[in-house]
Design a protein around this motif. Sequence first.
Motif, PDB file in Angstrom:
ATOM      1  N   ILE A  61       0.856  -1.190   0.000  1.00 47.95           N
ATOM      2  CA  ILE A  61       0.000   0.000   0.000  1.00 47.95           C
ATOM      3  C   ILE A  61       0.891   1.238   0.000  1.00 47.95           C
ATOM      4  CG2 ILE A  61      -1.665   1.363   1.339  1.00 47.95           C
ATOM      5  CD1 ILE A  61      -2.780  -1.235   2.433  1.00 47.95           C
ATOM      6  N   GLU A  62       0.474   2.239  -0.750  1.00 45.15           N
ATOM      7  CA  GLU A  62       1.175   3.524  -0.751  1.00 45.15           C
ATOM      8  C   GLU A  62       0.164   4.636  -0.496  1.00 45.15           C
ATOM      9  OE1 GLU A  62       3.798   6.339  -3.763  1.00 45.15           O
ATOM     10  OE2 GLU A  62       3.787   4.157  -4.048  1.00 45.15           O
ATOM     11  N   LEU A  63       0.354   5.361   0.586  1.00 43.57           N
ATOM     12  CA  LEU A  63      -0.487   6.508   0.920  1.00 43.57           C
ATOM     13  C   LEU A  63       0.273   7.789   0.615  1.00 43.57           C
ATOM     14  CD1 LEU A  63      -1.885   5.353   4.389  1.00 43.57           C
ATOM     15  CD2 LEU A  63      -3.057   5.249   2.191  1.00 43.57           C
ATOM     16  N   GLU A  64      -0.429   8.767   0.073  1.00 42.90           N
ATOM     17  CA  GLU A  64       0.238  10.019  -0.299  1.00 42.90           C
ATOM     18  C   GLU A  64      -0.727  11.181  -0.139  1.00 42.90           C
ATOM     19  OE1 GLU A  64       1.768   9.985  -4.237  1.00 42.90           O
ATOM     20  OE2 GLU A  64       2.867  11.876  -4.012  1.00 42.90           O
ATOM     21  N   GLY A  65      -0.200  12.291   0.385  1.00 47.18           N
ATOM     22  CA  GLY A  65      -1.022  13.483   0.552  1.00 47.18           C
ATOM     23  C   GLY A  65      -0.193  14.750   0.488  1.00 47.18           C
ATOM     24  N   ARG A  66      -0.885  15.858   0.210  1.00 48.37           N
ATOM     25  CA  ARG A  66      -0.228  17.170   0.178  1.00 48.37           C
ATOM     26  C   ARG A  66      -1.098  18.184   0.911  1.00 48.37           C
ATOM     27  NH1 ARG A  66       4.066  17.643  -3.133  1.00 48.37           N
ATOM     28  NH2 ARG A  66       4.447  15.921  -4.592  1.00 48.37           N
ATOM     29  N   ALA A  67      -0.454  19.110   1.566  1.00 50.26           N
ATOM     30  CA  ALA A  67      -1.149  20.207   2.235  1.00 50.26           C
ATOM     31  C   ALA A  67      -0.713  21.507   1.583  1.00 50.26           C
ATOM     32  CB  ALA A  67      -0.835  20.220   3.728  1.00 50.26           C
ATOM     33  N   PRO A  68      -1.654  22.404   1.269  1.00 51.49           N
ATOM     34  CA  PRO A  68      -1.306  23.642   0.558  1.00 51.49           C
ATOM     35  C   PRO A  68      -0.402  24.547   1.379  1.00 51.49           C
ATOM     36  CG  PRO A  68      -3.560  23.727   1.357  1.00 51.49           C
ATOM     37  CD  PRO A  68      -3.084  22.327   1.588  1.00 51.49           C
ATOM     38  N   ARG A  69       0.260  25.455   0.680  1.00 50.69           N
ATOM     39  CA  ARG A  69       1.218  26.368   1.317  1.00 50.69           C
ATOM     40  C   ARG A  69       0.523  27.233   2.355  1.00 50.69           C
ATOM     41  NH1 ARG A  69       6.184  29.228  -1.607  1.00 50.69           N
ATOM     42  NH2 ARG A  69       6.595  26.993  -1.691  1.00 50.69           N
ATOM     43  N   ARG A  70       1.208  27.400   3.475  1.00 54.20           N
ATOM     44  CA  ARG A  70       0.674  28.218   4.556  1.00 54.20           C
ATOM     45  C   ARG A  70       1.829  28.812   5.346  1.00 54.20           C
ATOM     46  NH1 ARG A  70      -2.350  23.322   7.058  1.00 54.20           N
ATOM     47  NH2 ARG A  70      -2.451  22.950   4.834  1.00 54.20           N
ATOM     48  N   PHE A  71       1.537  29.910   6.045  1.00 51.40           N
ATOM     49  CA  PHE A  71       2.565  30.516   6.894  1.00 51.40           C
ATOM     50  C   PHE A  71       2.560  29.833   8.250  1.00 51.40           C
ATOM     51  CE2 PHE A  71       3.831  33.466  10.245  1.00 51.40           C
ATOM     52  CZ  PHE A  71       5.121  33.774   9.817  1.00 51.40           C
TER      53      PHE A  71
END
Length: 218
Positions: A61-71
């Motif tokens: 299994i491969e899990l992948e995620g991204r969170a948008p740019r933030r300060f």
Amino acid sequence: MKIAFHAAIWLAVLIGGMQVVGTVFRRSSQGGTGNGAGFFDYSFQSHFFPSVEGDPSISDIELEGRAPRRFKVYGGVSPVYDQISMKWSLNSGYEDRPEGRLLFDLDSDTIVDRDVRVPLDIEHLLATLEIPDRPANRLTLQYVLDVLEDCHTGQLPRPSHHGYTLQDPMSGRMRHVAMGFMVNYSILTWVGIWILAIPVFYTTKRITSRTVQPLPAA
């Protein structure tokens, strides 16, 4: 002319000090750790293989995620992930659908499989992956659900330059990084000292010039 000369001197002190401090504290600012203040993009990837007893149907299994740019005042923490994708492969014997990809919408707590949305739980995961309901498969999918919970509550291990080795009941690696524009705290400390030093220097110089009077001529 005198003002420009003084400005150039102070600028040189600032830049030179930043280089020295950056060199001394280089180990604390390794790429991907987020050890500083700035704007960060976060990405998470975990590739693992079930090592549970009972012959699990899933091979990896491969899990992948991204969170948008933030300060972030401090970027070395786990953000909240709203969506995670899962790529999976099954062991031999599942010729109809040996592999595939799903999307987990963590805000709505649903599994997105193509155009179909179903609740995010073990029963619907078993049905979506079309694997039998047995303890080895349940243990594997419960591990997936636990990781998704950590993703959505900001409880993943903090961003790291080296990544993490996963423990039983899974084997594999986790990669979690924070990238973007960042100023390390050692640099910020030096800039703060530099800013304070300018008025202190000229105030002291002005007081000294008023206090020390020239001796009267003989």
